[in-house]
Design an enzyme around this catalytic site. Structure first.
Site, PDB file in Angstrom:
ATOM      1  N   ARG A  53       0.874  -1.172   0.000  1.00 23.95           N
ATOM      2  CA  ARG A  53       0.000   0.000   0.000  1.00 23.95           C
ATOM      3  C   ARG A  53       0.915   1.227   0.000  1.00 23.95           C
ATOM      4  NH1 ARG A  53       2.310   1.772   3.916  1.00 23.95           N
ATOM      5  NH2 ARG A  53       0.764   3.388   3.956  1.00 23.95           N
ATOM      6  N   GLY A  54       0.297   2.410  -0.049  1.00 27.88           N
ATOM      7  CA  GLY A  54       1.092   3.621  -0.212  1.00 27.88           C
ATOM      8  C   GLY A  54       1.190   3.915  -1.695  1.00 27.88           C
ATOM      9  N   ALA A  55       0.905   5.164  -2.049  1.00 30.08           N
ATOM     10  CA  ALA A  55       0.769   5.496  -3.473  1.00 30.08           C
ATOM     11  C   ALA A  55       1.963   5.055  -4.344  1.00 30.08           C
ATOM     12  CB  ALA A  55       0.492   6.993  -3.617  1.00 30.08           C
ATOM     13  N   ARG A  90      -7.415  -0.021  -6.823  1.00 30.48           N
ATOM     14  CA  ARG A  90      -7.644   1.064  -5.861  1.00 30.48           C
ATOM     15  C   ARG A  90      -7.768   2.369  -6.640  1.00 30.48           C
ATOM     16  NH1 ARG A  90      -4.194   1.153  -0.508  1.00 30.48           N
ATOM     17  NH2 ARG A  90      -6.065   2.269   0.150  1.00 30.48           N
ATOM     18  N   GLN A 202      -2.249   2.102   9.949  1.00 30.97           N
ATOM     19  CA  GLN A 202      -0.937   2.211   9.291  1.00 30.97           C
ATOM     20  C   GLN A 202       0.077   2.955  10.155  1.00 30.97           C
ATOM     21  OE1 GLN A 202      -3.866   2.844   7.837  1.00 30.97           O
ATOM     22  NE2 GLN A 202      -3.855   2.418   5.647  1.00 30.97           N
ATOM     23  N   ASP A 243      -1.790  10.975  -1.665  1.00 30.70           N
ATOM     24  CA  ASP A 243      -2.021   9.971  -2.713  1.00 30.70           C
ATOM     25  C   ASP A 243      -2.308  10.607  -4.064  1.00 30.70           C
ATOM     26  OD1 ASP A 243      -2.558   8.474  -0.122  1.00 30.70           O
ATOM     27  OD2 ASP A 243      -2.507   6.898  -1.648  1.00 30.70           O
ATOM     28  N   ASN A 253      -5.164  12.601   1.008  1.00 31.57           N
ATOM     29  CA  ASN A 253      -4.369  11.639   1.777  1.00 31.57           C
ATOM     30  C   ASN A 253      -5.298  10.834   2.686  1.00 31.57           C
ATOM     31  OD1 ASN A 253      -1.667  10.653   2.455  1.00 31.57           O
ATOM     32  ND2 ASN A 253      -1.985  11.579   4.470  1.00 31.57           N
ATOM     33  N   LYS A 254      -4.724   9.944   3.435  1.00 30.46           N
ATOM     34  CA  LYS A 254      -5.482   9.047   4.329  1.00 30.46           C
ATOM     35  C   LYS A 254      -6.523   9.796   5.148  1.00 30.46           C
ATOM     36  CE  LYS A 254      -5.214   5.548   4.511  1.00 30.46           C
ATOM     37  NZ  LYS A 254      -6.181   4.749   3.702  1.00 30.46           N
TER      38      LYS A 254
HETATM   39  O1  MRU Z   1      -4.467   3.248   2.225  1.00 27.35           O
HETATM   40  P1  MRU Z   1      -2.976   3.421   2.143  1.00 27.35           P
HETATM   41  O2  MRU Z   1      -2.257   2.806   3.295  1.00 27.35           O
HETATM   42  O3  MRU Z   1      -2.443   2.982   0.804  1.00 27.35           O
HETATM   43  O4  MRU Z   1      -2.770   4.986   2.243  1.00 27.35           O
HETATM   44  C1  MRU Z   1      -1.475   5.511   2.157  1.00 27.35           C
HETATM   45  C2  MRU Z   1      -1.417   6.965   2.425  1.00 27.35           C
HETATM   46  O5  MRU Z   1      -2.416   7.614   2.651  1.00 27.35           O
HETATM   47  C3  MRU Z   1      -0.068   7.622   2.352  1.00 27.35           C
HETATM   48  O6  MRU Z   1      -0.006   8.716   3.210  1.00 27.35           O
HETATM   49  C4  MRU Z   1       0.137   8.084   0.892  1.00 27.35           C
HETATM   50  O7  MRU Z   1       0.120   6.980   0.032  1.00 27.35           O
HETATM   51  C5  MRU Z   1       1.370   8.828   0.693  1.00 27.35           C
HETATM   52  S1  MRU Z   1       2.737   7.777   0.960  1.00 27.35           S
HETATM   53  C6  MRU Z   1       4.077   8.023   0.234  1.00 27.35           C
END
Ligand code: MRU
Length: 373
Positions: A53-55, A90, A202, A243, A253-254
């Site tokens: 996960r993470g963009a 996603r 996370q 993201d 973002n999250k």
């Molecule tokens: O749902 P996730 O865990 O994929 O969400 C990730 C985030 O929100 C991060 O903050 C985002 O991807 C930036 S990370 C380099």
């Protein structure tokens, strides 16, 4: 970054030269495990089930997913089906889209017999680009942390972060945490307030694990404690990832990031967002209107996963039976609440002019300027 002294990326090619290994993030922080991806379906599932996960890491996994697809069958039909499958995993992180579009372009123009080799080459390149970008973000963000250190009479620079924008969210280094690691390594006294980040935790699971392994002092707090700490002067700055960033500087973002930006503004705490150029979607001006917000399985809200006393990963229900729940995975923080964007090209205001000063006049393609310049 290092895991028990061994330099480790989040995704790599196995010694067989074709299968792909990823860190299984659903097992962290309780167990370090990896997963082998052999088919594009494995890559798609790894993304949708948040094994990765993470963009930026989602993008890198999609690239290797297409390489695995081309190894199995390099036809036009399989290219079209595989890109569709990956794009359906996603919806919010834009990195997935630009990676898939980049590979679709490159592979679509190549004869079928060259596609497999080209796809692996592209995937390797995308991973290396991500590492270089994050190191550059780290250097620019480090300068900001140094500024905050100079403002303090004594004690640690207190940084609040949300979700995980560390090396586990990327191929290596991370975005929002890269400056923190560099500051710590440079001998700056930093302390990180880690928001747990319900529902998937996370922060509590991944960010705390990462920071602990690197020796960075940190404290996990519940998501709703951040504003309280800001009010008491116990946060010098906030630093998060994104993201998807619009051409006007809105950041997505999250879930929960927006609330933190509001609290930061009310308390005069700088709110920085770290982002790689490939997280910019140049086609969108208004993040609230234009960015699709992922809604995930409500079960992630009604249950919490943790380690049982006997050491097993267990999900426990925290709501009444058959309780309705909604699981919005991201929110949009308007540009006006963002103090500055930290990119691989430098720090800029979260404005169209600020982004253009670093990336030039957008050509219209997703992430295009970030890659071409
Ligand atoms: O749902 P996730 O865990 O994929 O969400 C990730 C985030 O929100 C991060 O903050 C985002 O991807 C930036 S990370 C380099």
């Amino acid at each position: 970054m290092k895991v028990d002294g061994v330099h480790t990326r989040t995704i790599w090619l196995n010694d067989d030269g074709w299968s792909v290994e990823v860190i299984d993030q659903t097992c962290l922080p309780h167990r370090f495990a990896t997963r082998r991806l052999e088919r594009v379906e494995d890559a798609a599932l790894a993304i949708s089930d948040m094994i990765v996960r993470g963009a930026p890491l989602i993008g890198a996994t999609a690239a290797y997913g297409l390489a695995l697809a081309m190894r199995a069958d390099a036809s036009d039909l399989n290219l079209a089906n595989s890109t569709r499958m990956l794009l359906g995993t996603r919806p919010t992180a834009i990195n997935l889209h630009w990676v898939v579009e980049r590979l679709r372009d490159v592979l679509g123009r190549a004869p079928a017999q060259r596609r497999c080799e080209l796809a692996y080459e592209q995937a390797r390149q995308i991973c290396d680009e991500d590492v270089a970008i994050n190191q550059a973000i780290g250097r620019h963000g480090l300068a900001l942390i140094e500024e905050h250190r100079r403002k303090r009479a004594s004690g640690a620079v207190n940084i609040l972060t949300h979700c995980n924008a560390g090396w586990l969210a990327t191929v290596d280094w991370g975005t929002a945490l890269a400056p923190v690691y560099m500051a710590h390594d440079a001998g700056i006294d930093v302390h990180v307030w880690v928001e747990e980040t319900r529902p998937r935790n996370q922060g509590a699971g991944l960010t705390a694990w990462e920071l602990g392994h690197h020796g960075v002092p940190h404290t996990v707090i519940v998501d709703s404690a951040g504003a309280h700490l800001m009010q008491r002067g116990r946060v010098d700055l906030c630093m998060t990832g994104t993201d998807r960033t619009t051409a006007t500087g809105d950041v997505c973002n999250k879930i929960g990031t927006y609330l933190k930006a509001l609290a930061a503004r009310d308390n005069g705490v700088p709110f920085y967002v770290a982002l790689p150029g490939p997280s910019i979607d140049w086609r969108i001006d208004d993040g609230i209107e234009g960015i699709p917000i992922e809604e995930r399985d409500p079960q992630e809200v009604t249950t919490v996963v943790g380690r049982s006393p006997s050491g097993e990963l267990t999900a426990v229900q925290i709501t009444p039976d058959a309780c309705a729940a909604a699981n919005f995975a991201f929110d949009v923080t308007p540009a006006r609440l963002v103090t500055a964007l930290i990119t691989e090209r430098g720090v800029c205001p979260a404005t169209p002019a600020g982004l253009r000063s670093l990336y030039g006049q957008p050509a219209g393609g997703i992430g295009e300027k970030a890659l071409s310049g």
